[in-house]
Design a protein around this motif. Structure first.
Motif, PDB file in Angstrom:
ATOM      1  N   HIS A  35      31.293  -3.627   4.779  1.00  0.00           N
ATOM      2  CA  HIS A  35      30.313  -2.585   5.056  1.00  0.00           C
ATOM      3  C   HIS A  35      29.484  -2.268   3.819  1.00  0.00           C
ATOM      4  O   HIS A  35      29.918  -2.531   2.682  1.00  0.00           O
ATOM      5  CB  HIS A  35      31.018  -1.301   5.491  1.00  0.00           C
ATOM      6  CG  HIS A  35      31.805  -1.422   6.751  1.00  0.00           C
ATOM      7  ND1 HIS A  35      31.423  -0.817   7.939  1.00  0.00           N
ATOM      8  CD2 HIS A  35      32.981  -2.053   7.010  1.00  0.00           C
ATOM      9  CE1 HIS A  35      32.330  -1.084   8.864  1.00  0.00           C
ATOM     10  NE2 HIS A  35      33.280  -1.827   8.329  1.00  0.00           N
ATOM     11  N   VAL A  37      27.433   1.134   2.159  1.00  0.00           N
ATOM     12  CA  VAL A  37      27.309   2.597   2.180  1.00  0.00           C
ATOM     13  C   VAL A  37      26.485   2.996   0.964  1.00  0.00           C
ATOM     14  O   VAL A  37      26.622   2.393  -0.103  1.00  0.00           O
ATOM     15  CB  VAL A  37      28.706   3.262   2.108  1.00  0.00           C
ATOM     16  CG1 VAL A  37      28.584   4.793   2.021  1.00  0.00           C
ATOM     17  CG2 VAL A  37      29.561   2.862   3.308  1.00  0.00           C
ATOM     18  N   LEU A  39      24.718   6.347  -1.494  1.00  0.00           N
ATOM     19  CA  LEU A  39      24.761   7.760  -1.879  1.00  0.00           C
ATOM     20  C   LEU A  39      23.504   8.057  -2.666  1.00  0.00           C
ATOM     21  O   LEU A  39      23.358   7.604  -3.803  1.00  0.00           O
ATOM     22  CB  LEU A  39      26.008   8.056  -2.710  1.00  0.00           C
ATOM     23  CG  LEU A  39      26.175   9.515  -3.131  1.00  0.00           C
ATOM     24  CD1 LEU A  39      26.406  10.407  -1.923  1.00  0.00           C
ATOM     25  CD2 LEU A  39      27.324   9.660  -4.132  1.00  0.00           C
ATOM     26  N   GLY A  44      24.556  13.036   0.992  1.00  0.00           N
ATOM     27  CA  GLY A  44      25.927  12.615   1.244  1.00  0.00           C
ATOM     28  C   GLY A  44      26.014  11.118   1.460  1.00  0.00           C
ATOM     29  O   GLY A  44      25.016  10.395   1.421  1.00  0.00           O
ATOM     30  N   LEU A  45      27.226  10.656   1.711  1.00  0.00           N
ATOM     31  CA  LEU A  45      27.440   9.243   1.988  1.00  0.00           C
ATOM     32  C   LEU A  45      26.725   8.853   3.278  1.00  0.00           C
ATOM     33  O   LEU A  45      26.745   9.607   4.258  1.00  0.00           O
ATOM     34  CB  LEU A  45      28.933   8.942   2.123  1.00  0.00           C
ATOM     35  CG  LEU A  45      29.779   9.150   0.881  1.00  0.00           C
ATOM     36  CD1 LEU A  45      31.259   8.958   1.212  1.00  0.00           C
ATOM     37  CD2 LEU A  45      29.349   8.203  -0.237  1.00  0.00           C
ATOM     38  N   TRP A  47      26.138   5.442   5.908  1.00  0.00           N
ATOM     39  CA  TRP A  47      26.517   4.094   6.295  1.00  0.00           C
ATOM     40  C   TRP A  47      25.282   3.309   6.718  1.00  0.00           C
ATOM     41  O   TRP A  47      24.486   3.789   7.532  1.00  0.00           O
ATOM     42  CB  TRP A  47      27.510   4.175   7.455  1.00  0.00           C
ATOM     43  CG  TRP A  47      28.008   2.874   7.989  1.00  0.00           C
ATOM     44  CD1 TRP A  47      28.923   2.048   7.405  1.00  0.00           C
ATOM     45  CD2 TRP A  47      27.670   2.283   9.250  1.00  0.00           C
ATOM     46  NE1 TRP A  47      29.163   0.955   8.221  1.00  0.00           N
ATOM     47  CE2 TRP A  47      28.403   1.084   9.360  1.00  0.00           C
ATOM     48  CE3 TRP A  47      26.801   2.629  10.298  1.00  0.00           C
ATOM     49  CZ2 TRP A  47      28.310   0.238  10.462  1.00  0.00           C
ATOM     50  CZ3 TRP A  47      26.711   1.801  11.397  1.00  0.00           C
ATOM     51  CH2 TRP A  47      27.460   0.609  11.477  1.00  0.00           C
ATOM     52  N   GLN A  62      21.289   2.794  13.204  1.00  0.00           N
ATOM     53  CA  GLN A  62      19.997   2.852  13.898  1.00  0.00           C
ATOM     54  C   GLN A  62      18.850   3.127  12.926  1.00  0.00           C
ATOM     55  O   GLN A  62      17.765   2.567  13.048  1.00  0.00           O
ATOM     56  CB  GLN A  62      20.060   3.937  14.971  1.00  0.00           C
ATOM     57  CG  GLN A  62      19.014   3.833  16.035  1.00  0.00           C
ATOM     58  CD  GLN A  62      19.345   4.699  17.239  1.00  0.00           C
ATOM     59  OE1 GLN A  62      20.398   5.341  17.317  1.00  0.00           O
ATOM     60  NE2 GLN A  62      18.454   4.743  18.202  1.00  0.00           N
ATOM     61  N   TYR A  95      26.980   0.872  -2.251  1.00  0.00           N
ATOM     62  CA  TYR A  95      28.345   0.354  -2.359  1.00  0.00           C
ATOM     63  C   TYR A  95      28.632  -0.641  -1.246  1.00  0.00           C
ATOM     64  O   TYR A  95      28.225  -0.434  -0.093  1.00  0.00           O
ATOM     65  CB  TYR A  95      29.372   1.480  -2.210  1.00  0.00           C
ATOM     66  CG  TYR A  95      29.375   2.528  -3.294  1.00  0.00           C
ATOM     67  CD1 TYR A  95      28.717   3.739  -3.125  1.00  0.00           C
ATOM     68  CD2 TYR A  95      30.086   2.323  -4.484  1.00  0.00           C
ATOM     69  CE1 TYR A  95      28.742   4.721  -4.100  1.00  0.00           C
ATOM     70  CE2 TYR A  95      30.116   3.307  -5.474  1.00  0.00           C
ATOM     71  CZ  TYR A  95      29.451   4.493  -5.272  1.00  0.00           C
ATOM     72  OH  TYR A  95      29.483   5.466  -6.244  1.00  0.00           O
TER      73      TYR A  95
END
Lengths: 121, 107
Positions: A35, A37, A39, A44-45, A47, A62, A95
């Motif tokens: 995955h 991700v 920041l 916030g985090l 995805w 999306q 990340y």
């Protein structure tokens, strides 16, 4: 040991693209989803999506559909994330992380060290 | 998309306190809920998976529970200085989304 090593920091201009790499080691690369991700400052985090290293199948958030592409090269156990048509809102630490659940479980471990992407004119 | 809403957005507590963070999903997520801890300058860390299962190496003062199909709680007992971080819930029932985060500070 389990390790995810990402490529170095990038600086891009608005409208351009970036491609980040993530080298995995210490486990069977094709067995676990990988995955991405991010920041962003003050956020916030978030995805972006995942790639199945076994067959290259992808699932994208999306929000990033049409702008992100995730690929992998099994011969060198490396995954890639390309983000196109970037704006300053894409400035963030990105990340890669393995889903140790061997499917979509969100059990993210380990993580790469992060790649700082800065978009600025 | 499933929205995850955490509360509070930030909180201040003293060493030794019990701290509670809540997370509400916009729809039933079938218990597909994880919690992460993030400290500045480091990668996020998985704390709890599937509502209440402690990840290996995570202190037992961290606990998670479900209050309903959409409401979840992370509790930190006996708060320690090393617990200062931002905490995120995450659902994986439909794709993956994170809550907006709860920033925990020491009073």
């Amino acid at each position: 040991q389990l390790r995810m090593v990402q490529s170095g920091a990038e600086v891009r201009k608005p409208g351009s693209s970036v491609k980040i790499s993530c080298k995995a080691s210490g486990y069977t690369f094709t067995k676990y989803f990988l995955h991405w991700v991010r920041l962003a400052p003050g956020q916030g985090l978030e995805w972006l999506g995942r790639v199945n290293p076994y067959n290259g199948d992808t699932m994208y958030a999306q929000k990033f559909q049409g702008r992100v592409t995730m690929t992998r090269d099994t011969s060198i156990t490396t995954a890639y994330m390309e983000l196109k048509r970037m704006t300053s809102d894409d400035t963030a630490m990105y990340y890669c992380t393995r889903d140790r659940g061997a499917s979509l479980r969100g059990w993210f471990d380990p993580w790469g060290q992060g790649t700082q992407v800065t978009v600025s004119s | 998309d499933i929205q995850m809403t955490q509360s509070p957005s930030s909180l201040s507590a003293s060493i030794g306190d019990r701290v509670t963070i809540t997370c509400r999903a916009s729809q039933d997520i079938t218990g597909f809920l994880n919690w992460f801890q993030h400290k500045p300058g480091t990668a996020p860390r998985l704390l709890i998976f599937d509502v209440s299962n402690l990840e290996a190496g995570v202190p037992s003062r961290f606990t998670g529970r479900s209050d309903s199909e959409t409401d979840f709680t992370l509790t930190i007992n006996n708060l320690q200085p090393e617990d200062i971080a931002t905490y995120y819930c995450q659902q994986y029932d439909d794709a993956i989304t994170f809550g907006q985060g709860t920033r925990l500070e020491i009073k």
